[in-house]
Enzyme design. Structure first.
Site, PDB file in Angstrom:
ATOM      1  N   CYS A  75       1.020  -1.173   0.085  1.00 35.17           N
ATOM      2  CA  CYS A  75       0.123  -0.099  -0.203  1.00 35.17           C
ATOM      3  C   CYS A  75       0.960   1.214   0.078  1.00 35.17           C
ATOM      4  O   CYS A  75       1.716   1.406   0.843  1.00 35.17           O
ATOM      5  CB  CYS A  75      -0.872  -0.033   1.179  1.00 35.17           C
ATOM      6  SG  CYS A  75      -2.080   1.644   1.283  1.00 35.17           S
ATOM      7  N   CYS A 226      -4.931   6.084  -4.062  1.00 34.20           N
ATOM      8  CA  CYS A 226      -4.323   4.775  -4.034  1.00 34.20           C
ATOM      9  C   CYS A 226      -2.856   4.920  -4.502  1.00 34.20           C
ATOM     10  O   CYS A 226      -2.510   5.236  -5.813  1.00 34.20           O
ATOM     11  CB  CYS A 226      -4.823   3.591  -4.842  1.00 34.20           C
ATOM     12  SG  CYS A 226      -4.217   2.303  -5.011  1.00 34.20           S
TER      13      CYS A 226
END
Length: 288
Positions: A75, A226
């Site tokens: 991530c 993201c």
């Protein structure tokens, strides 16, 4: 059992960050889901765990759990929050740390202006390593990029598979704000050609150094930003001949700056990392 946590976000992509070095973390999938719940828990897109490294050439181990309780490989927005957390907590005095993730090592650098730069490593473009199984799909070449046609909601979605340590499918669209991301995203995420599911990215090119992006994240749904998705989108855009490095990527949660010199060079992402609040949660209070 009570846990100390810190709530953080990177461009609106929000996280519960937990110190797994000084407190024991042994949560079930159901407890991770409950912790991420915005009604019954703290609320987050992902939970980030700081652990002792398992190898000598890194400073920390970085683990990520999605809101659905699944552990994932990477991530990018969380990585920026990770280095802010370990710095603010006095767990390191380094401005740059090496961190092991599920599929490798990344370098995180805290800049003087408070922004964080993440060396994301080189993108993986070989379909089998994304992983992606394109057997029988139509193929279209644009520049250096190879796009594959998926039948989604009666249309052909031309996607570029890219791994940034986690799998992404990037689709270039004309108007990302009015594109049916919430309808197409889940269908791409669960498409049979992606054995581990996939993060679905929808990229609009504004000019050669500017893009807009929405991402339907695997296990989390659409998020405000993201980081790995922004990296994958820029890689696909550059390979298609639509973008030139560096690229400012506008997301609903804020801007990310992505640089990539092509080939086996690493992708570099720079963006914010913000602490919102700290607290304690009693796991016994979470729904089973």
């Amino acid at each position: 059992m009570k846990l100390q946590f810190t709530k953080m976000h990177g461009a609106g992509n929000d996280f519960v960050v937990l110190d797994g070095i000084h407190q024991k973390l042994d949560l079930t999938t159901e407890q991770w889901r409950a912790l991420a719940s915005r009604h019954f828990g703290v609320g987050a897109d992902q939970m980030l765990i700081v652990e002792k490294p398992t190898r000598e050439d890194v400073d920390f181990r970085y683990r990520i759990f999605n809101a659905d309780g699944s552990e994932v490989e990477h991530c990018g927005n969380g990585a920026r929050c990770f280095v802010r957390f370990v710095t603010d907590k006095g767990m390191t005095d380094k401005r740059s740390v090496r961190v092991e993730v599920m599929n490798g090592v990344i370098t995180l650098t805290l800049q003087d202006d408070g922004q964080v730069t993440v060396d994301m490593g080189a993108p993986e473009l070989e379909p089998a390593r994304v992983p992606f199984r394109p057997d029988g799909l139509p193929v279209r070449t644009q520049g250096e990029d190879i796009a594959y046609g998926l039948e989604i909601n009666g249309r052909t979605a031309w996607i570029s598979p890219v791994s940034m340590g986690n799998p992404h499918a990037v689709q270039v669209v004309d108007d990302v704000e009015n594109f049916p991301v919430l309808q197409d995203g889940p269908l791409i995420e669960h498409h049979a050609t992606f054995p581990n599911r996939v993060n679905a990215g929808f990229l609009q090119v504004v000019d050669r150094h500017t893009a807009r992006l929405r991402v339907f994240e695997r296990g989390a749904g659409e998020t405000l930003a993201c980081g790995t998705g922004a990296c994958a989108a820029v890689v696909a855009g550059i390979r298609r001949g639509l973008l030139d490095s560096p690229v400012k990527v506008h997301t609903h949660g804020g801007d990310l700056n992505i640089a990539w010199d092509g080939g086996a060079e690493p992708v570099r992402m720079t963006g914010p990392a913000t602490t919102v609040f700290e607290g304690t949660i009693d796991l016994a209070a979470l729904p089973a």
